[in-house]
Design a protein around this motif. Structure first.
Motif, PDB file in Angstrom:
ATOM      1  N   ALA A   8       0.837  -1.199   0.000  1.00 59.58           N
ATOM      2  CA  ALA A   8       0.000   0.000   0.000  1.00 59.58           C
ATOM      3  C   ALA A   8       0.872   1.249   0.000  1.00 59.58           C
ATOM      4  O   ALA A   8       0.568   2.241  -0.691  1.00 59.58           O
ATOM      5  N   GLU A   9       1.980   1.218   0.743  1.00 57.51           N
ATOM      6  CA  GLU A   9       2.907   2.342   0.762  1.00 57.51           C
ATOM      7  C   GLU A   9       3.548   2.538  -0.607  1.00 57.51           C
ATOM      8  O   GLU A   9       3.719   3.676  -1.073  1.00 57.51           O
ATOM      9  N   LEU A  10       3.881   1.432  -1.272  1.00 58.17           N
ATOM     10  CA  LEU A  10       4.447   1.502  -2.618  1.00 58.17           C
ATOM     11  C   LEU A  10       3.452   2.158  -3.574  1.00 58.17           C
ATOM     12  O   LEU A  10       3.822   3.023  -4.381  1.00 58.17           O
ATOM     13  N   SER A  11       2.196   1.778  -3.474  1.00 56.97           N
ATOM     14  CA  SER A  11       1.161   2.356  -4.327  1.00 56.97           C
ATOM     15  C   SER A  11       0.989   3.846  -4.061  1.00 56.97           C
ATOM     16  O   SER A  11       0.848   4.642  -4.997  1.00 56.97           O
ATOM     17  N   THR A  12       1.019   4.214  -2.795  1.00 57.69           N
ATOM     18  CA  THR A  12       0.879   5.618  -2.428  1.00 57.69           C
ATOM     19  C   THR A  12       2.029   6.451  -2.991  1.00 57.69           C
ATOM     20  O   THR A  12       1.854   7.640  -3.310  1.00 57.69           O
ATOM     21  N   ALA A  13       3.202   5.824  -3.138  1.00 60.04           N
ATOM     22  CA  ALA A  13       4.366   6.518  -3.699  1.00 60.04           C
ATOM     23  C   ALA A  13       4.258   6.698  -5.209  1.00 60.04           C
ATOM     24  O   ALA A  13       5.134   7.314  -5.830  1.00 60.04           O
ATOM     25  N   GLY A  14       3.204   6.172  -5.809  1.00 56.44           N
ATOM     26  CA  GLY A  14       2.978   6.361  -7.239  1.00 56.44           C
ATOM     27  C   GLY A  14       3.323   5.183  -8.104  1.00 56.44           C
ATOM     28  O   GLY A  14       3.257   5.267  -9.337  1.00 56.44           O
ATOM     29  N   VAL A 281      12.527  -3.394  -7.010  1.00 59.87           N
ATOM     30  CA  VAL A 281      11.296  -2.704  -6.624  1.00 59.87           C
ATOM     31  C   VAL A 281      11.665  -1.475  -5.784  1.00 59.87           C
ATOM     32  O   VAL A 281      11.322  -0.346  -6.129  1.00 59.87           O
ATOM     33  N   SER A 282      12.406  -1.714  -4.712  1.00 57.45           N
ATOM     34  CA  SER A 282      12.785  -0.618  -3.814  1.00 57.45           C
ATOM     35  C   SER A 282      13.604   0.460  -4.512  1.00 57.45           C
ATOM     36  O   SER A 282      13.528   1.642  -4.151  1.00 57.45           O
ATOM     37  N   GLY A 283      14.386   0.073  -5.523  1.00 56.61           N
ATOM     38  CA  GLY A 283      15.249   1.031  -6.204  1.00 56.61           C
ATOM     39  C   GLY A 283      14.602   1.795  -7.331  1.00 56.61           C
ATOM     40  O   GLY A 283      15.267   2.599  -7.996  1.00 56.61           O
ATOM     41  N   LEU A 284      13.305   1.551  -7.569  1.00 53.72           N
ATOM     42  CA  LEU A 284      12.626   2.189  -8.699  1.00 53.72           C
ATOM     43  C   LEU A 284      11.324   2.839  -8.235  1.00 53.72           C
ATOM     44  O   LEU A 284      10.221   2.465  -8.650  1.00 53.72           O
ATOM     45  N   ILE A 285      11.467   3.819  -7.367  1.00 51.38           N
ATOM     46  CA  ILE A 285      10.317   4.500  -6.777  1.00 51.38           C
ATOM     47  C   ILE A 285      10.131   5.846  -7.463  1.00 51.38           C
ATOM     48  O   ILE A 285      10.999   6.719  -7.409  1.00 51.38           O
ATOM     49  N   ALA A 286       8.992   6.020  -8.129  1.00 51.34           N
ATOM     50  CA  ALA A 286       8.701   7.290  -8.797  1.00 51.34           C
ATOM     51  C   ALA A 286       7.214   7.359  -9.127  1.00 51.34           C
ATOM     52  O   ALA A 286       6.568   6.325  -9.339  1.00 51.34           O
ATOM     53  N   PRO A 287       6.660   8.563  -9.202  1.00 56.50           N
ATOM     54  CA  PRO A 287       5.251   8.705  -9.573  1.00 56.50           C
ATOM     55  C   PRO A 287       4.998   8.245 -11.005  1.00 56.50           C
ATOM     56  O   PRO A 287       5.899   8.266 -11.851  1.00 56.50           O
ATOM     57  N   ASP A 288       3.767   7.826 -11.254  1.00 53.50           N
ATOM     58  CA  ASP A 288       3.326   7.473 -12.611  1.00 53.50           C
ATOM     59  C   ASP A 288       4.146   6.341 -13.208  1.00 53.50           C
ATOM     60  O   ASP A 288       4.474   6.351 -14.399  1.00 53.50           O
ATOM     61  N   THR A 289       4.496   5.358 -12.382  1.00 56.61           N
ATOM     62  CA  THR A 289       5.200   4.180 -12.876  1.00 56.61           C
ATOM     63  C   THR A 289       4.412   2.928 -12.516  1.00 56.61           C
ATOM     64  O   THR A 289       3.495   2.953 -11.695  1.00 56.61           O
ATOM     65  N   VAL A 290       4.800   1.821 -13.144  1.00 55.76           N
ATOM     66  CA  VAL A 290       4.219   0.511 -12.870  1.00 55.76           C
ATOM     67  C   VAL A 290       5.374  -0.441 -12.584  1.00 55.76           C
ATOM     68  O   VAL A 290       6.427  -0.342 -13.220  1.00 55.76           O
ATOM     69  N   ASN A 291       5.194  -1.344 -11.619  1.00 53.45           N
ATOM     70  CA  ASN A 291       6.167  -2.406 -11.415  1.00 53.45           C
ATOM     71  C   ASN A 291       5.406  -3.717 -11.498  1.00 53.45           C
ATOM     72  O   ASN A 291       4.529  -3.990 -10.675  1.00 53.45           O
ATOM     73  N   ALA A 302       6.024  -7.628   0.060  1.00 54.97           N
ATOM     74  CA  ALA A 302       4.975  -7.541   1.085  1.00 54.97           C
ATOM     75  C   ALA A 302       5.531  -7.883   2.457  1.00 54.97           C
ATOM     76  O   ALA A 302       5.137  -7.297   3.469  1.00 54.97           O
ATOM     77  N   ASP A 303       6.474  -8.809   2.497  1.00 55.46           N
ATOM     78  CA  ASP A 303       7.025  -9.267   3.769  1.00 55.46           C
ATOM     79  C   ASP A 303       8.064  -8.307   4.347  1.00 55.46           C
ATOM     80  O   ASP A 303       8.045  -8.002   5.544  1.00 55.46           O
ATOM     81  N   HIS A 304       8.987  -7.826   3.502  1.00 52.93           N
ATOM     82  CA  HIS A 304      10.100  -7.040   4.058  1.00 52.93           C
ATOM     83  C   HIS A 304      10.583  -5.917   3.142  1.00 52.93           C
ATOM     84  O   HIS A 304      11.668  -5.404   3.317  1.00 52.93           O
ATOM     85  N   GLY A 305       9.766  -5.523   2.170  1.00 50.85           N
ATOM     86  CA  GLY A 305      10.172  -4.458   1.267  1.00 50.85           C
ATOM     87  C   GLY A 305      10.025  -3.072   1.884  1.00 50.85           C
ATOM     88  O   GLY A 305       9.315  -2.885   2.864  1.00 50.85           O
ATOM     89  N   GLY A 306      10.730  -2.132   1.284  1.00 55.94           N
ATOM     90  CA  GLY A 306      10.634  -0.748   1.743  1.00 55.94           C
ATOM     91  C   GLY A 306      11.049   0.197   0.644  1.00 55.94           C
ATOM     92  O   GLY A 306      11.771  -0.187  -0.283  1.00 55.94           O
ATOM     93  N   LEU A 307      10.589   1.430   0.730  1.00 54.49           N
ATOM     94  CA  LEU A 307      10.874   2.414  -0.301  1.00 54.49           C
ATOM     95  C   LEU A 307      12.344   2.814  -0.269  1.00 54.49           C
ATOM     96  O   LEU A 307      12.894   3.115   0.798  1.00 54.49           O
ATOM     97  N   GLY A 308      12.962   2.845  -1.433  1.00 56.20           N
ATOM     98  CA  GLY A 308      14.316   3.338  -1.558  1.00 56.20           C
ATOM     99  C   GLY A 308      14.313   4.816  -1.931  1.00 56.20           C
ATOM    100  O   GLY A 308      13.288   5.492  -1.869  1.00 56.20           O
TER     101      GLY A 308
END
Length: 366
Positions: A8-14, A281-291, A302-308
Motif C-alpha cells: 500500500a505504501e508503494l502504491s501511495t508513492a505512485g 522494486v525498492s530502487g525504482l520509486i517514482a510517480p506514474d510508474t508501474v512495477n 509484502a514481507d520485508h520491502g521498503g521504499l528506496g
C-alpha cells in the motif's frame, strides 16, 4: 479487506503494483482476486512463457480443448482462443479497478514473437487481438524492435492501447515514446478521440545486470560495479520520461485529452541470489510508474520491502555508474543489442513450446 502495508505504501508513492503472471486457475480459485484485495495488485502482464506453464500445468483447460478438438480447429486458432479467454476473464475481474483508477485494471496480451521483425504483421495481429478480446482495459503487447516502432504508432492511431515490451536502453525508450506520441498525433489529425487510450513502456531491468555483470567479471572490473547497472539504466530512462512529459509536444497532446505513457518496470525478479530479492522494486520509486512482479517478488516485498531513494534524486549517480561501466570496457550498445535479441528468442522459444503444448492437448482430447 486490509491491504498489505508495504505494498500500500508503494502504491501511495505512485508505483502501480501489477502481477507478472496469469492462469485460469488463478482466476477460478480466487487467487487473483485475493491479490487485488490484499496485495494492492491493479494489473496483470502475460507472455508466452506464462501461458505455456499455465496450460501444461493444469486440467482447467481440458473442456475447452476437448470442444476445439472435436471441432478440429487449428492449433493457431486454439492457442489464441485459449489465451484470449483467460485475458478476457482477467479483464472482467479487474474491470472495477479500471473504473476506480481510470488507468489501471489492465491485462496484457502479446502479439506472436514470430512477427517481431515484421511491422505490418505486428500491426495486423495487434488489431486482431484487440478485436478478439474486446475489452477496454486490455493492453496489446508489442516488442520495441525497430520494426515494432511503426506498428506501435499505427496501433495507437487506431485507438488500440499498447504495452510496449522488451525495452532495454534509454535510447530505444526515447524512440518508443516518440512512436506513442506520433500515434496520438496521427489520431488527432484523423479526427479521432484520445479518450481511453492508455500505454505503458515495459523497461526490462534484471536482464541488464545479468549481461553486464558477466562482462564486468570478464574484464576484471571493480567488483563494486556489479549489480548497479540495471537500476542506473532504468533510472536514466525515467529521466528521459520526465523530459518528454515536460515538453511542448506533450502539453499539446495533453490538451487534446492524451494520457501519458507510463514507464513499466519489467523483469523485476532478482536473478542473482546474492542481491536483495526486492532490489528492483525498492530502487525504482517514482510517480506514474508501474512495477510488474512475479508472485515471489510481490510476496517478498509484502514481507520485508521498503521504499528506496526516489528516482528523481538518483540521476547524477546513475549517470556515473553507467559511465564507469563503459570505462571498464563494457560496450553498452552491444549489451542492449544482445539482450534484445535474446529476449525475442526466448519468447519465440516459449511461443513454440506453447504451440506444441496446445497441439499435444488437442491430439489427446480428439
Amino acid at each position: 479487506m486490509a491491504q498489505n502495508e508495504n505494498l500500500a505504501e508503494l502504491s501511495t508513492a505512485g508505483v502501480a503494483v501489477w502481477l507478472d503472471d496469469l492462469s485460469r486457475d488463478r482466476i477460478r480459485r480466487g487467487n487473483l482476486q485475493s491479490l487485488v484485495d490484499e496485495y494492492s495488485v491493479v494489473g496483470v502482464t502475460t507472455n508466452p512463457t506464462i501461458f505455456a506453464a499455465a496450460i501444461s500445468g493444469s486440467d482447467s483447460y481440458d473442456d475447452q480443448v476437448h470442444a476445439m478438438a472435436v471441432r478440429k480447429v487449428s492449433v493457431e486458432e486454439a492457442l489464441r482462443t485459449i489465451t484470449a479467454a483467460d485475458v478476457r476473464d482477467a479483464c472482467d475481474l479487474l474491470s472495477p479497478v479500471a473504473k476506480r483508477t481510470g488507468r489501471d485494471g489492465r491485462v496484457s496480451l502479446e502479439v506472436s514473437p514470430g512477427v517481431a521483425r515484421d511491422t505490418d504483421a505486428t500491426a495486423a495481429e495487434a488489431a486482431h487481438l484487440w478485436w478478439l478480446v474486446d475489452r477496454p482495459n486490455l493492453f496489446i503487447k508489442i516488442p520495441a524492435t525497430q520494426e515494432g516502432l511503426a506498428a506501435i504508432t499505427t496501433s495507437i492511431a487506431k485507438g488500440i492501447s499498447v504495452n510496449v515490451t522488451l525495452i532495454f536502453s534509454p535510447e530505444r525508450y526515447r524512440a518508443v515514446m516518440d512512436a506513442y506520441l506520433s500515434g496520438l498525433e496521427q489520431r488527432v489529425r484523423n479526427g479521432g478521440s484520445l479518450s481511453g487510450i492508455e500505454s505503458v513502456a515495459s523497461f526490462f531491468v534484471s536482464r541488464v545486470d545479468t549481461e553486464i555483470d558477466k562482462r564486468l567479471d570478464k574484464a576484471g572490473a571493480d567488483p563494486s560495479l556489479r549489480g548497479k547497472a540495471a537500476l542506473a539504466n532504468a533510472q536514466l530512462a525515467y529521466q528521459a520520461y520526465e523530459e518528454i512529459v515536460s515538453s511542448d509536444r506533450w502539453r499539446t497532446l495533453k490538451a487534446h485529452g492524451a494520457n501519458p505513457q507510463r514507464p513499466l518496470w519489467a523483469s523485476t525478479g532478482v536473478k542473482n541470489p546474492e542481491y536483495p530479492d526486492t532490489l528492483y522494486v525498492s530502487g525504482l520509486i517514482a510517480p506514474d510508474t508501474v512495477n510488474t512482479m512475479p508472485e515471489k517478488t510481490l510476496k517478498a516485498y509484502a514481507d520485508h520491502g521498503g521504499l528506496g531513494t526516489p528516482i528523481q534524486k538518483t540521476y547524477d549517480k546513475a549517470a556515473q555508474v553507467m559511465d564507469a561501466v563503459s570505462a571498464a570496457g563494457v560496450d553498452l550498445d552491444d549489451v542492449f543489442k544482445v539482450i534484445e535479441d535474446e529476449g525475442i528468442q526466448k519468447f519465440v522459444d516459449s511461443w513454440d513450446e506453447l504451440t506444441e503444448s496446445v497441439r499435444s492437448e488437442l491430439e489427446d482430447k480428439s
